[in-house]
Design a protein around this motif. Structure first.
Motif, PDB file in Angstrom:
ATOM      1  N   PHE A 404       0.820  -1.218   0.000  1.00  0.00           N
ATOM      2  CA  PHE A 404       0.000   0.000   0.000  1.00  0.00           C
ATOM      3  C   PHE A 404       0.856   1.271   0.000  1.00  0.00           C
ATOM      4  O   PHE A 404       0.331   2.366   0.006  1.00  0.00           O
ATOM      5  N   LYS A 405       2.168   1.066  -0.036  1.00  0.00           N
ATOM      6  CA  LYS A 405       3.078   2.221   0.064  1.00  0.00           C
ATOM      7  C   LYS A 405       2.844   3.275  -1.018  1.00  0.00           C
ATOM      8  O   LYS A 405       3.033   4.468  -0.777  1.00  0.00           O
ATOM      9  N   ASP A 406       2.441   2.823  -2.200  1.00  0.00           N
ATOM     10  CA  ASP A 406       2.215   3.790  -3.285  1.00  0.00           C
ATOM     11  C   ASP A 406       1.051   4.732  -2.975  1.00  0.00           C
ATOM     12  O   ASP A 406       0.839   5.717  -3.674  1.00  0.00           O
ATOM     13  N   ALA A 407       0.288   4.431  -1.927  1.00  0.00           N
ATOM     14  CA  ALA A 407      -0.845   5.278  -1.569  1.00  0.00           C
ATOM     15  C   ALA A 407      -0.549   6.172  -0.355  1.00  0.00           C
ATOM     16  O   ALA A 407      -1.416   6.890   0.128  1.00  0.00           O
ATOM     17  N   PHE A 408       0.704   6.142   0.134  1.00  0.00           N
ATOM     18  CA  PHE A 408       1.058   6.947   1.318  1.00  0.00           C
ATOM     19  C   PHE A 408       1.461   8.360   0.900  1.00  0.00           C
ATOM     20  O   PHE A 408       2.257   8.524  -0.023  1.00  0.00           O
ATOM     21  N   TYR A 409       0.981   9.358   1.627  1.00  0.00           N
ATOM     22  CA  TYR A 409       1.445  10.726   1.381  1.00  0.00           C
ATOM     23  C   TYR A 409       2.491  11.181   2.398  1.00  0.00           C
ATOM     24  O   TYR A 409       2.992  12.288   2.345  1.00  0.00           O
ATOM     25  N   ARG A 410       2.762  10.320   3.379  1.00  0.00           N
ATOM     26  CA  ARG A 410       3.841  10.613   4.339  1.00  0.00           C
ATOM     27  C   ARG A 410       4.307   9.277   4.890  1.00  0.00           C
ATOM     28  O   ARG A 410       3.633   8.251   4.686  1.00  0.00           O
ATOM     29  N   ASN A 411       5.431   9.294   5.591  1.00  0.00           N
ATOM     30  CA  ASN A 411       5.884   8.062   6.227  1.00  0.00           C
ATOM     31  C   ASN A 411       4.963   7.757   7.398  1.00  0.00           C
ATOM     32  O   ASN A 411       4.751   8.616   8.259  1.00  0.00           O
ATOM     33  N   LEU A 412       4.424   6.583   7.433  1.00  0.00           N
ATOM     34  CA  LEU A 412       3.525   6.243   8.531  1.00  0.00           C
ATOM     35  C   LEU A 412       4.339   5.669   9.688  1.00  0.00           C
ATOM     36  O   LEU A 412       5.299   4.917   9.456  1.00  0.00           O
ATOM     37  N   ASN A 413       3.958   6.056  10.915  1.00  0.00           N
ATOM     38  CA  ASN A 413       4.676   5.500  12.074  1.00  0.00           C
ATOM     39  C   ASN A 413       4.139   4.103  12.393  1.00  0.00           C
ATOM     40  O   ASN A 413       3.191   3.625  11.758  1.00  0.00           O
TER      41      ASN A 413
END
Ligand code: AMP
Ligand code: MG
Length: 513
Positions: A404-413
């Motif tokens: 799902f990384k391609d859908a991240f707008y920031r680094n998730l903790n």
């Protein structure tokens, strides 16, 4: 083109001002004014939607007269151009008379019993231009031209676009309203719809207490555009009509939520009585999920027209319409009941739509909780709406959070990643309850979840190139939007690059167009 088939039905029925005087003014007695388009000597056609032209009965471009028609020049005698008067509530306040400030009607054409109204947007000032110039710039014209067609191909009810031309004229605009006016290229879009009638047309007649005209316009609308309403010997005709308007508005809004569309200016003058998406201004497809998202910088303080508020605002707008048509119905209780029904129906239809996006064959009682948790997760994590659903379209045994990384707008903790993996686990469990096969579920998902959405940053890039005379990306986007459930251009199937996070014209748009 069959320009001789264009009729003037509307102007023959309703009272108008035929003086041709374009001085900006109140027009209390009439519903339209005839107007002459501006002169454009160096106009240039950029694109023509021949398929649509054939469908509505206009046909192919054959000669100079046809080319001239697309920029409202040297019109044949049967076409007497006009602008209509309407009113509206803007950002919640009564704005009085508005009207077609830069839309000019050519009239209607009837083909295979289907009526289509034809308008130029940006072809000159009208009595309703309210101190503005009646022109449109290339930037906003490309946005309307491509987006209305994108919506059509996504299956969303909308007005359509027939042609895009440059006028050859410069237009002055201050995009950010910051006291820095700039020269921009002028453009004209020819747009079509079964009807461009707005809530505001009825609000105007009602405010003027012209109840006979109000009734006449309602009858015109029912007879021509509402086959689902029985018009003869029906004592509840206007009630059924209002119900039909609510149903169509609901249908449109559910589609907006399905594809992630934010209109940006849902004033009642921008609400189609036919339930069509109309007046493409500071709209946006939503990138990262955010119920508070609005692209419209004018609306930032209140976020009245934010993504998550569009259903509520439609309800508000329908209530304004109910007030306007009250003299035809004279029954508050019945109107309130229909409006309450809109609110209830919204959630039923919304859940059905979401179930399809998730590939569920039906909505189960437990799904309300599932959908609420999903929405909270999307809001907290700001995941890309379109890519999130694309990522769900694979066998549940293969799900990994990393995908799902391609859908991240920031680094998730860590906490946030856990939220996502917990949700995926819940989805896996829920999917096991499907009665349809996995492949049937994928089919459902792939026709519900777009693979291509016309994101603002894509429009922004295409516009920058077009302003410098390069239309390559414009035509690529046009091809991509005609097949939104396929991936034709992988480079368009990505989240908004971070350089566009606060870019005027991409994530922030004003009404200046
Ligand atoms: P909108 O917010 O774009 O729906 O516009 C509100 C009203 O302003 C409508 O009546 C438009 O026709 C009018 N309007 C917007 N821009 C212009 C313009 N450049 N020239 C004339 N009228 C305009
Ligand atoms: Mg408008």
């Amino acid at each position: 083109m069959n320009l001789n088939l264009i009729t003037q039905k509307f102007t023959k029925i309703f009272p108008g001002d035929f003086s041709g005087n374009t001085m900006q003014r109140q027009t209390p007695e009439v519903m339209f004014c005839t107007v002459k388009p501006a002169h454009f000597n160096d106009a240039e056609l950029i694109d023509f939607n021949e398929k649509l032209s054939e469908e509505i009965g206009l046909g192919k471009i054959e000669d100079q007269t046809d080319k001239d028609f697309l920029v409202a020049q040297n019109l044949p005698e049967n076409i007497e151009t006009y602008a209509t008067a309407y009113a509206g509530h803007q950002f919640g306040n009564w704005a009085g008379q508005l009207g077609d400030g830069r839309a000019i009607f050519a009239g209607e054409i009837i083909n295979k019993n289907r009526q289509t109204e034809i308008q130029w947007k940006g072809a000159g000032a009208t009595p309703y231009s309210r101190n503005a110039d009646g022109r449109a710039v290339l930037r906003s014209s490309i946005r309307e031209y491509l987006m209305s067609e994108a919506m059509y191909h996504l299956g969303v009810p909308t007005t359509r676009a027939l042609s895009l031309s440059k006028t050859g004229e410069d237009v002055i605009r201050d995009i950010q309203y910051s006291g820095n006016p700039q020269k921009e290229q002028g453009a004209v879009v020819v747009r079509t719809a079964e009807s461009f009638l707005r809530f505001g047309h009825f609000e105007l007649l009602s405010a003027r207490k012209q109840n006979e005209l109000l009734k006449q316009l309602a009858d015109y609308s029912i007879e021509n555009f509402f086959p689902e309403v029985q018009s003869e010997n029906n004592s509840s005709k206007y009630i059924d009509w209002f119900q039909a308007i609510c149903d169509r508005t609901l249908r449109m809004i559910i589609h907006w939520y399905r594809v992630g569309f934010v209109h940006g200016v849902m004033n009642t003058d921008n609400m189609s009585i036919l339930g069509l998406t109309i007046d493409y201004g500071p709209f946006s497809m939503m990138d990262g999920y955010d119920l508070e998202f609005t692209p419209n910088t004018t609306d930032l303080p209140g976020r009245r027209y934010a993504f998550g508020k569009q259903a509520q605002i439609s309800h508000w707008n329908l209530a304004a319409l109910a007030n306007a048509i009250f003299p035809l119905i004279n029954n508050q209780e019945v109107l309130e009941k229909i409006l309450d029904g809109f609110g209830r129906q919204f959630w039923v239809k919304h859940d059905q739509m979401l179930a399809q996006k998730f590939g569920f064959d039906e909505v189960l009682a437990e799904d309300e909780k599932f959908f609420t948790e999903w929405q909270q997760m999307m809001q907290d994590l700001n995941l890309d709406y379109t890519l999130f659903f694309q990522n769900l379209e694979k066998p549940i045994s293969e799900f990994k959070v990393e995908d799902f990384k391609d859908a991240f707008y920031r680094n998730l903790n860590e906490n946030e990643l856990k939220k996502l993996s917990d949700f995926i686990e819940k989805y896996r469990q829920r999917k096991l309850k499907n009665k349809i096969s996995e492949s049937e579920s994928f089919q459902l998902m792939s026709k519900t979840n777009p693979k291509f959405v016309l994101r603002n940053f894509l429009l922004f890039e295409a516009i920058q190139a077009a302003e410098n005379g390069n239309y390559e990306m414009f035509f690529q986007l046009k091809k991509a939007l005609e097949n939104p459930y396929e991936i034709l251009y992988p480079e368009f199937n990505q989240k908004r690059p971070s350089k566009y996070d606060n870019q005027t014209g991409s994530s922030q748009l004003s009404c200046s167009s």
